[in-house]
Design a protein around this motif. Structure first.
Motif, PDB file in Angstrom:
ATOM      1  N   PRO A 130       0.835  -1.129   0.123  1.00 13.04           N
ATOM      2  CA  PRO A 130       0.167  -0.023  -0.034  1.00 13.04           C
ATOM      3  C   PRO A 130       1.043   1.334   0.104  1.00 13.04           C
ATOM      4  CG  PRO A 130      -0.983  -1.478   1.411  1.00 13.04           C
ATOM      5  CD  PRO A 130       0.380  -2.069   1.127  1.00 13.04           C
ATOM      6  N   GLN A 131       2.108   1.134   0.042  1.00 11.49           N
ATOM      7  CA  GLN A 131       2.804   2.341  -0.032  1.00 11.49           C
ATOM      8  C   GLN A 131       2.875   2.675  -1.504  1.00 11.49           C
ATOM      9  OE1 GLN A 131       5.023   4.131   2.478  1.00 11.49           O
ATOM     10  NE2 GLN A 131       4.205   2.568   3.928  1.00 11.49           N
ATOM     11  N   GLN A 132       2.478   2.035  -2.554  1.00 15.05           N
ATOM     12  CA  GLN A 132       2.323   2.384  -3.841  1.00 15.05           C
ATOM     13  C   GLN A 132       3.686   2.714  -4.408  1.00 15.05           C
ATOM     14  OE1 GLN A 132      -1.299   4.846  -3.183  1.00 15.05           O
ATOM     15  NE2 GLN A 132      -2.215   3.761  -4.769  1.00 15.05           N
ATOM     16  N   SER A 147      14.572  -0.849  -0.282  1.00 13.65           N
ATOM     17  CA  SER A 147      14.016  -0.982   0.893  1.00 13.65           C
ATOM     18  C   SER A 147      12.513  -0.318   0.980  1.00 13.65           C
ATOM     19  CB  SER A 147      14.991  -0.245   1.967  1.00 13.65           C
ATOM     20  OG  SER A 147      14.988   1.066   1.628  1.00 13.65           O
ATOM     21  N   CYS A 148      11.948  -0.568   2.055  1.00 14.54           N
ATOM     22  CA  CYS A 148      10.359  -0.011   1.774  1.00 14.54           C
ATOM     23  C   CYS A 148       9.956   0.224   3.274  1.00 14.54           C
ATOM     24  CB  CYS A 148       9.609  -1.031   1.309  1.00 14.54           C
ATOM     25  SG  CYS A 148       7.947  -0.423   1.001  1.00 14.54           S
ATOM     26  N   PRO A 149       9.197   1.434   3.662  1.00 15.83           N
ATOM     27  CA  PRO A 149       8.801   1.531   4.872  1.00 15.83           C
ATOM     28  C   PRO A 149       8.103   0.385   5.597  1.00 15.83           C
ATOM     29  CG  PRO A 149       8.337   3.507   3.667  1.00 15.83           C
ATOM     30  CD  PRO A 149       8.774   2.350   2.733  1.00 15.83           C
ATOM     31  N   CYS A 150       7.323  -0.536   4.493  1.00 13.50           N
ATOM     32  CA  CYS A 150       6.637  -1.656   5.055  1.00 13.50           C
ATOM     33  C   CYS A 150       7.440  -2.676   5.845  1.00 13.50           C
ATOM     34  CB  CYS A 150       5.896  -2.340   3.807  1.00 13.50           C
ATOM     35  SG  CYS A 150       6.991  -3.409   2.859  1.00 13.50           S
ATOM     36  N   GLY A 151       8.676  -2.379   5.566  1.00 16.02           N
ATOM     37  CA  GLY A 151       9.764  -3.780   6.095  1.00 16.02           C
ATOM     38  C   GLY A 151      10.149  -4.680   5.446  1.00 16.02           C
ATOM     39  N   ARG A 152       9.463  -4.849   4.131  1.00 15.02           N
ATOM     40  CA  ARG A 152       9.993  -6.071   3.304  1.00 15.02           C
ATOM     41  C   ARG A 152      11.513  -5.517   2.752  1.00 15.02           C
ATOM     42  NH1 ARG A 152       4.579  -5.711   2.489  1.00 15.02           N
ATOM     43  NH2 ARG A 152       3.578  -7.791   2.856  1.00 15.02           N
ATOM     44  N   THR A 153      12.254  -6.599   2.450  1.00 16.74           N
ATOM     45  CA  THR A 153      13.631  -6.209   2.200  1.00 16.74           C
ATOM     46  C   THR A 153      13.933  -6.345   0.849  1.00 16.74           C
ATOM     47  OG1 THR A 153      14.353  -8.247   3.061  1.00 16.74           O
ATOM     48  CG2 THR A 153      14.623  -6.327   4.585  1.00 16.74           C
TER      49      THR A 153
HETATM   50 ZN    ZN Z   1       6.540  -1.907   0.736  1.00 16.65          ZN
END
Ligand code: ZN
Length: 457
Positions: free
Chosen positions: A277-279, A340-346
């Motif tokens: 959802p960070q899109q 990297s992503c604020p969702c935490g997925r690497t």
């Molecule tokens: Zn993400």
């Protein structure tokens, strides 16, 4: 969770807006948040086993590796670029050598438990065979991809992906695995989609980008959400579009929903990437099962997967039993959006710019039809959002003016439009075009999936 300090507000990072459930927003947290070193180590170990299996059981790959001078000690994952690429034509040849399953089937025939077919646009269809373990692996990868988009078990999902013969049908297993309420309809069944959305049967809609756009053109925001639950989420797949701002914004504002996209490759896994959802692009969700590489479009030299890189994706299946692929040139030209992503997925994130077959060159500059869609979409509502490039012959170079067909609503003639589109394409994409406006009734295919380029003599 300390790795996420600063971005760890409740519900903010990986959940759809308005979803206040307390589920973890990552399907397999340990796998999907592993460091690059852990991911490489895990993949390298699996690859060792897979390479020996492939050499032992696939006459097709055994021969290719022998021809490439690969010795019995094999090749470690770090050196995988020493192995030859596999193309769609190579796989077709393997099928033709020993139809119907081919010389690349690595399980006994009794071990083949599911068969999908390719569309066969360039000849007879081929088959894609799965063992029971392959079925589970595809479902697991698909679950990570769709869960990444924000789909949880409390959602009700209207899906317009057919059950078969194409690999997109595997989505039905994925939805069951996720535990959602599934509301299946046939591909392109506009009436039933409109009925389902107007009646509030679903809060999530899975469709090709073209079909989602077509539905958005027919429904205003007031039309959906009168029932309960209201539509909150549209997931597009099967073609680029959900990531093109002019298309995405239109679907979002017409339907009042968040748009995310998924992507897969028939010979590798039908849902391999999912946008959170960070899109900000689709996360690679094949960690542990698929090894991705990025190669230069012209030289096919390996490239580093880093933000801003543009190249073609190459895939090796690490766990596939029935029909493994090694260094498969997927034909998708992508831009890496981040690592990297604020969702935490690497895992890295990407956008698909288009298929290699659709790309063409005007005066030395690469052009992707998706870039044309981005410009055309800004002329809504005078256009519907669909367009295609008309190509002649088989060459990749196109002489300007480039013929482009743009779909328009059935309105009285809009005399200024063609010229304005030509100007916009010239100023934004720096090539001359010749626009032909085609009314919706004549454009064809009622919006299910749009071929971005057509060849005509
Ligand atoms: Zn993400």
């Amino acid at each position: 969770m300390e790795t996420m300090s600063g971005s760890c507000q409740p519900h903010a990072s990986g959940r759809l807006q308005g979803d206040d459930c307390n589920r973890d927003w990552i399907w397999e947290r340990e796998l999907e948040t592993a460091s690059a070193d852990e991911t490489l180590a895990r993949a390298a170990a699996v690859w060792e086993t897979q390479l020996s299996r492939v050499v032992e059981r696939s006459p097709f790959y055994a021969r290719r590796f022998r021809e490439a001078g690969i010795g019995p000690s094999g090749v470690g994952l770090e050196d995988i670029a020493q192995l030859p690429f596999t193309t769609k034509d190579d796989l077709k040849q393997a099928i033709d050598e020993e139809p119907p399953f081919g010389t690349n089937v690595c399980v006994p025939q009794g071990g083949i438990k599911r068969l999908y077919q390719t569309s066969g646009t360039a000849g007879a269809p081929s088959i894609i065979a799965l063992s029971s373990a392959d079925i589970k692996t595809w479902t697991a990868i698909g679950a990570r991809s769709y869960y990444a988009t924000g789909i949880h078990d409390h959602h009700s999902v209207l899906t317009s992906f057919g059950a078969g013969p194409f690999v997109a049908g595997h989505t039905h297993f994925v939805l069951s695995r996720l535990g959602v309420r599934a509301v299946p309809v046939a591909p392109g069944d506009t009436d039933r989609v409109l009925f389902s959305l107007r009646s509030g049967l679903a809060d999530t809609f899975l469709a090709t980008a073209s079909f989602a756009q077509y539905i958005a053109n027919r429904l205003g925001q007031g039309d959906v959400g009168s029932g309960s639950p209201a539509l909150v989420h549209v997931v597009t797949g099967g073609e680029p579009g959900g990531g093109i701002p002019a298309i995405r914004d239109h679907i979002q504002s017409a339907l009042g929903a968040t748009v995310t996209e998924v992507m897969g490759i028939g010979d590798v896994a039908p849902s391999l990437f999912g946008e959170c959802p960070q899109q900000e692009g689709m996360h690679f969700c094949g960690t542990g099962d698929v090894w991705p590489e990025l190669v230069d479009l012209d030289t096919r030299e390996a490239m580093t997967i880093e933000t801003g890189a543009v190249g073609e994706m190459v895939y090796t299946t690490l766990t596939r039993e029935a029909m493994p692929v090694v260094r498969f040139l997927g034909g998708d030209i992508v831009r890496i959006e981040g690592t990297s992503c604020p969702c935490g997925r690497t895992s890295f994130r990407l956008r698909c710019l288009g298929r290699r077959d659709d790309m063409f060159i005007v005066r030395g500059v690469n052009v992707y039809p998706s870039a044309i869609l981005a410009v055309v979409g800004e002329f809504r509502p005078r256009v519907t959002g669909r367009a295609r490039v008309v190509r002649q012959g088989s060459g990749v170079s196109v002489q300007p003016p480039v013929p482009i067909e743009v779909e328009v609503p059935e309105h009285p003639a809009d005399v200024a439009l063609a010229g304005q589109l030509e100007d916009a394409i010239r100023s934004r994409l720096t090539f001359r075009s010749r626009i032909e406006l085609i009314p919706e009734s004549a454009f064809g295919e009622s919006g299910y999936k749009t071929r971005l380029s057509v060849r005509r003599e």
